[in-house]
Scaffold this motif. Sequence first.
Motif, mmCIF file in Angstrom:
data_model
loop_
_atom_site.group_PDB
_atom_site.id
_atom_site.type_symbol
_atom_site.label_atom_id
_atom_site.label_comp_id
_atom_site.label_asym_id
_atom_site.label_seq_id
_atom_site.Cartn_x
_atom_site.Cartn_y
_atom_site.Cartn_z
ATOM 1 N N LEU B 368 0.827 -1.079 -0.032
ATOM 2 C CA LEU B 368 -0.069 -0.048 0.104
ATOM 3 C C LEU B 368 0.875 1.269 0.065
ATOM 4 O O LEU B 368 0.543 2.456 -0.805
ATOM 5 N N GLU B 370 4.225 1.651 -0.823
ATOM 6 C CA GLU B 370 5.304 2.032 -1.899
ATOM 7 C C GLU B 370 4.775 1.551 -3.272
ATOM 8 O O GLU B 370 5.422 2.282 -4.153
ATOM 9 N N VAL B 371 3.627 0.905 -3.395
ATOM 10 C CA VAL B 371 3.189 1.408 -4.875
ATOM 11 C C VAL B 371 2.669 2.523 -5.288
ATOM 12 O O VAL B 371 1.767 3.255 -4.428
ATOM 13 N N ASP B 372 3.239 3.192 -6.477
ATOM 14 C CA ASP B 372 2.815 4.422 -6.735
ATOM 15 C C ASP B 372 1.768 4.632 -7.679
ATOM 16 O O ASP B 372 2.041 4.888 -8.878
ATOM 17 N N SER B 373 0.458 4.073 -7.442
ATOM 18 C CA SER B 373 -0.491 4.110 -8.213
ATOM 19 C C SER B 373 -1.881 4.789 -7.846
ATOM 20 O O SER B 373 -1.831 5.326 -6.684
#
Lengths: 429, 429
Positions: B368, B370-373
């Motif tokens: 949650l 670290e993912v850059d979306s």
Amino acid sequence: MCAGKLARMSDTLVAASLTSKLERARVAARTLATTASGAKDAGLEAIARAVETGASRILPANELDLANGRENGLSAGLQDRLKLDENRLRSLATAVRDVIALPDPVGEVLRGSTLPNGLLLSQVRVPFGVVGAIYEARPNVTIDIAALALKSGNAVVLRGGSAAENTNRVLVELLQEALESAGLPGDAVQTIDEFGRDGAKQLMQARGYVDVLIPRGSAQLIETVVTESKVPVIETGAGVVHLYLDESADEAMAVDIAVNAKVQRPSVCNALETLLVDSRSAERLLPPVLAALREKGVTLHADERARAIFADAVAATDEDWATEHMSLDLNVAVVDDLDAALAHIRRYSTHHTESIITNDLGRAERFLAEVDSAVVMVNASTRFTDGGEFGFGAEVGISTQKLHARGPMGLPELTSTKWLVRGAGQVRG
Amino acid sequence: MCAGKLARMSDTLVAASLTSKLERARVAARTLATTASGAKDAGLEAIARAVETGASRILPANELDLANGRENGLSAGLQDRLKLDENRLRSLATAVRDVIALPDPVGEVLRGSTLPNGLLLSQVRVPFGVVGAIYEARPNVTIDIAALALKSGNAVVLRGGSAAENTNRVLVELLQEALESAGLPGDAVQTIDEFGRDGAKQLMQARGYVDVLIPRGSAQLIETVVTESKVPVIETGAGVVHLYLDESADEAMAVDIAVNAKVQRPSVCNALETLLVDSRSAERLLPPVLAALREKGVTLHADERARAIFADAVAATDEDWATEHMSLDLNVAVVDDLDAALAHIRRYSTHHTESIITNDLGRAERFLAEVDSAVVMVNASTRFTDGGEFGFGAEVGISTQKLHARGPMGLPELTSTKWLVRGAGQVRG
């Protein structure tokens, strides 16, 4: 090998070297995005100390830039903006500590809900990632924008004016060393000044590397960035700011606000540029208001109707109405009524700040509703359009665009958001 | 007269005629900005009725477009998207009434305070002004985007696909007549379809006339608008969407979510494109998950490690990982661990939606964070990234940019803000 081919090879080398800097900034941004506030603040404190104690490295580089500036005929005003000394370094360190004291916007939960199917939804603030800044030869902006970007968890790629190149190189070295000393990635601050104009151009093309670009400086610099950039831009624009004296305006208030808005600091974007007066109050208001402005040394550029009432004014030209003087010059026009004032503002405003002086509630509300500017005021000086005055604690700039941020920007405006969805195996029916 | 000169003169005429449409839209936008919700809703109800009862005008124009499409070899899929019939018109009218039922975002007070000097500050939602839309030959978008823009107080300038030109011309006529019948300015809806590609280009240059541009359609159309537009753009982008099966993933949940995310509606942007599996769970999870997908007709494009476990797959190519298939095709890769999954997602994601299936709290939170979306999920189908599912009531699109709006956009994302300052003569000290 022909010159064209050599030039292209050199372009390619520049691009590769610049891209490597952007990539390092992006890797550093990943670390910063999940760095806790305390650790970011420690990095900022290291920066404040480095600025405070770095005079022996900073000032010789600054002196070199100043010497080059004098040789190249840099104006006295620009030399003053370029110059650093012990006092200014102390002020810069204080400004960094002011940023430390602000709340960290990252991680704030903006909205959230539990959907009927049990999914937990929350929208949280996250850093942009990599913020690009293109600005002029003002070394204080280097420290200022880096501190604001780092506090909000962003890496920053800086392109300052070439006249400050030596100063900025030393400042960026100090910034990087300070971050490393606090256990943070020094790559989070990059300068691309060494690539000259070509670097700025490439920064504007760097989609995928840079998340947002903030130009700070002259109207021309901002216009270039806004029209040429393929990276999303936050436009911090010029202010052709209007004050309208309604028929019902109080005379003393009109004098005080007009003088304050024009004279207190004429070189900034929220300073007044054009005074409009309702024809029904022109005879009553123009003489005292314009006399007070003349007494403060203001040159009045007036239309015929205003000059018929107050002779000590030059004739306004067509260009005057669209000009951000940023000096002790003021345009003055008499208009028939509120509709005519609104039409003038629509035509010439840069959508920054406009104010009305009135005691009429209906016209006050119409002005607030119909003027399409970032900040619209009733009975207040336009000089209040300012992040500090609005209570934001820091000022990233004043946005004159409608996307993302409008008006004075604080730290939250340097962030984006992300939706987090927590489920237990839900699928869509 | 030479051809070049003639072409330039014709360019100038096109520009003047197009500019006059943009100016009329801007004047209409001023009226809409201060129109109360009730009056806007009455206009929308008139539009719903016009769509419901307009079959005799709409369908012949649509049939003409369809006949031209068949002649020009328009694919069956595109013909289907272009086609209107009585049922589809009823659905469109229902969609307009759904928009009427939404709360009006305009006028919402977002923040406010009284400053120490007594100034009353409030930040209110205002319409953008003029919203531009560039989209493909889907006539439903014409009604859809016009209704959303009008509800949020904006005028709209439409550039639809040329294959729907006749249908759109009739729809825009109906929209304008409906608005006029409700006492609102018909100029609030403009089409520039008659200017062809040149019109779209000029719309992208129309700074000062158009406040924001929203492209809707293929990745290529969006890319063109994003890179060529000088008007600020909200990018509603493609989805190369990932699902990561962690070592601790529950088998039944992995099967259900992978199948739902890929198969339920493969042609949309929140559908799954790439399945990543932790190497430690690959032997346990891949056989049941991939067998279930194969059973639904999914073609698997797998890397070597995945094919070693599940043979009924074609070899993935380098391009597959970056491809939004929008069909029953799925990329499959075995990765060493969460770090490798995050690295793969960083490299190939379009920052739309990614999900992890896991029972490990630490890895869930890392994913949650670290993912850059725009949307990041735990244990949920990626198909939930949707304005309707999020409870917004309407979907303007799904933004994959970080500026202004990120993720599913509702009506508030079609607005800007304005600061109102109410004083009693305050000046800055």
